[in-house]
Design an enzyme around this catalytic site. Structure first.
Site, PDB file in Angstrom:
ATOM      1  N   ARG A 111     -64.714-105.945-122.334  1.00 31.70           N
ATOM      2  CA  ARG A 111     -65.232-106.976-123.126  1.00 31.70           C
ATOM      3  C   ARG A 111     -64.218-107.173-124.181  1.00 31.70           C
ATOM      4  O   ARG A 111     -64.109-106.056-124.967  1.00 31.70           O
ATOM      5  CB  ARG A 111     -66.801-106.880-123.448  1.00 31.70           C
ATOM      6  CG  ARG A 111     -67.674-107.266-122.599  1.00 31.70           C
ATOM      7  CD  ARG A 111     -68.911-107.379-123.042  1.00 31.70           C
ATOM      8  NE  ARG A 111     -69.577-106.633-124.339  1.00 31.70           N
ATOM      9  CZ  ARG A 111     -70.421-106.668-124.743  1.00 31.70           C
ATOM     10  NH1 ARG A 111     -71.336-107.498-124.455  1.00 31.70           N
ATOM     11  NH2 ARG A 111     -70.944-105.832-125.816  1.00 31.70           N
ATOM     12  N   THR A 115     -64.572-111.899-129.216  1.00 37.56           N
ATOM     13  CA  THR A 115     -65.102-113.185-128.215  1.00 37.56           C
ATOM     14  C   THR A 115     -66.112-112.570-127.176  1.00 37.56           C
ATOM     15  O   THR A 115     -66.888-113.630-126.911  1.00 37.56           O
ATOM     16  CB  THR A 115     -63.907-113.959-127.531  1.00 37.56           C
ATOM     17  OG1 THR A 115     -63.462-113.203-126.544  1.00 37.56           O
ATOM     18  CG2 THR A 115     -62.910-113.938-128.683  1.00 37.56           C
ATOM     19  N   ASP A 207     -73.531 -97.777-125.186  1.00 39.68           N
ATOM     20  CA  ASP A 207     -72.269 -98.327-124.415  1.00 39.68           C
ATOM     21  C   ASP A 207     -72.301 -97.379-122.936  1.00 39.68           C
ATOM     22  O   ASP A 207     -71.966 -96.197-123.367  1.00 39.68           O
ATOM     23  CB  ASP A 207     -71.037 -98.445-125.148  1.00 39.68           C
ATOM     24  CG  ASP A 207     -69.638 -98.652-124.296  1.00 39.68           C
ATOM     25  OD1 ASP A 207     -69.134 -99.835-124.466  1.00 39.68           O
ATOM     26  OD2 ASP A 207     -69.648 -98.248-122.911  1.00 39.68           O
ATOM     27  N   ASP A 210     -68.869 -95.423-122.507  1.00 42.71           N
ATOM     28  CA  ASP A 210     -68.719 -94.477-123.284  1.00 42.71           C
ATOM     29  C   ASP A 210     -69.585 -93.377-123.161  1.00 42.71           C
ATOM     30  O   ASP A 210     -69.464 -92.076-123.213  1.00 42.71           O
ATOM     31  CB  ASP A 210     -68.940 -94.859-124.798  1.00 42.71           C
ATOM     32  CG  ASP A 210     -67.563 -95.726-124.981  1.00 42.71           C
ATOM     33  OD1 ASP A 210     -66.608 -95.607-124.632  1.00 42.71           O
ATOM     34  OD2 ASP A 210     -67.967 -96.658-125.974  1.00 42.71           O
TER      35      ASP A 210
HETATM   36  C1  PRP Z   1     -69.792-102.991-120.978  1.00 39.31           C
HETATM   37  C2  PRP Z   1     -70.800-102.688-119.680  1.00 39.31           C
HETATM   38  C3  PRP Z   1     -70.688-103.864-118.859  1.00 39.31           C
HETATM   39  C4  PRP Z   1     -70.393-105.203-119.829  1.00 39.31           C
HETATM   40  C5  PRP Z   1     -71.690-105.861-120.168  1.00 39.31           C
HETATM   41  O1  PRP Z   1     -68.372-102.748-120.602  1.00 39.31           O
HETATM   42  O2  PRP Z   1     -70.349-101.532-118.936  1.00 39.31           O
HETATM   43  O3  PRP Z   1     -69.565-104.069-117.832  1.00 39.31           O
HETATM   44  O4  PRP Z   1     -69.747-104.493-121.141  1.00 39.31           O
HETATM   45  O5  PRP Z   1     -71.433-106.877-121.189  1.00 39.31           O
HETATM   46  P1  PRP Z   1     -71.414-108.192-120.643  1.00 39.31           P
HETATM   47  O6  PRP Z   1     -72.745-108.521-119.858  1.00 39.31           O
HETATM   48  O7  PRP Z   1     -71.524-108.868-122.264  1.00 39.31           O
HETATM   49  O8  PRP Z   1     -70.049-108.785-120.125  1.00 39.31           O
HETATM   50  P2  PRP Z   1     -67.095-102.613-121.384  1.00 39.31           P
HETATM   51  O9  PRP Z   1     -66.423-103.994-121.773  1.00 39.31           O
HETATM   52  O10 PRP Z   1     -67.608-101.965-122.729  1.00 39.31           O
HETATM   53  O11 PRP Z   1     -66.317-101.820-120.564  1.00 39.31           O
HETATM   54  P3  PRP Z   1     -66.644-100.256-120.154  1.00 39.31           P
HETATM   55  O12 PRP Z   1     -67.438-100.255-118.987  1.00 39.31           O
HETATM   56  O13 PRP Z   1     -64.974 -99.929-119.602  1.00 39.31           O
HETATM   57  O14 PRP Z   1     -66.780 -99.607-121.437  1.00 39.31           O
END
Ligand code: PRP
Length: 216
Positions: A111, A115, A207, A210
């Protein structure tokens, strides 16, 4: 398992006491990385149990130590687990414990912190995905930008039978995913209050990526 009032009938909340207890442990800020990862794997077992309860069976002839019988085995479409990186890997491990013969797709998305748009960095799916039932895995359904992008990409690759499994969902994410992909049934362990200004689910669990990998 309950179908939740106010949401589409294709949203299922797994309210099993073991799931709810383990989820509470995952939410606690003082839960260690090792415990978080183990709990996610255990929750994945229980979500796999629920999400596969409508798999087709057929009867085959077998021989027990005492007599012949006709016994049920899985039939019908084979499965693909589609893991949204990174955190989907935590659910994937547990799902594969129960369905070790499933094929796996990986969708690399992060993400954009400003944005909140989903940015793709990797995609690999089985060639015969069109003939398989696809279960998309991501512990968190926040804005649903990641889930929508993953389902878009999987459908582009040929998937027609797609469902989504998460641990925590925000109402906004459910509405968004259902609006874009009404054919995609959602299974979750809980629906939280909503999103904060940074797009995090509250009260949530932080998260998931993390917390699984100890990167923050
Ligand atoms: C987090 C989570 C989802 C996403 C959810 O991932 O694991 O994949 O955000 O958010 P959304 O529904 O608003 O799209 P992140 O982008 O933090 O990546 P990561 O899993 O690599 O930490």
């Amino acid at each position: 398992m309950v179908t939740t009032e106010g949401f589409a009938s294709s949203v299922r909340v797994v309210d099993h006491p073991l799931v709810q207890h383990k989820l509470t442990l995952m939410r606690r800020a003082d839960t260690s990385t090792a415990s978080f990862r183990q709990l996610l794997r255990e929750v994945a077992h229980l979500l796999a149990y629920e999400t596969t309860r409508d798999l087709e069976l057929e009867l085959v002839d077998i021989q027990t130590p005492l007599s012949p019988m006709r016994a049920p085995v899985l039939a019908g479409k084979k499965l693909v687990f589609a893991s949204i990186l990174r955190a989907g890997e935590g659910l994937l491990e547990g799902m594969l414990d129960l369905v070790p013969s499933a094929r796996v797709a990986h969708v690399g998305l992060y993400r954009d912190p400003t944005t909140l748009a989903a940015v793709e960095y990797y995609f690999k799916a089985p060639e015969d995905i069109a003939e398989r039932r696809v279960i998309v895995l991501d512990p968190m359904l926040a804005t649903a930008h990641s889930a929508i992008a993953a389902v878009d990409r999987l459908k582009e690759a040929g998937a027609t039978d797609v469902s989504f499994v998460c641990v925590l969902a925000a109402p906004e994410g459910i509405d968004n995913l259902t609006g874009h992909h009404p054919d995609v049934a959602i299974t979750t362990a809980a629906i939280d209050d909503g999103l904060d200004a940074h797009g995090f689910i509250v009260p949530g669990l932080g998260d998931a990526g993390d917390r699984m990998f100890g990167t923050k």
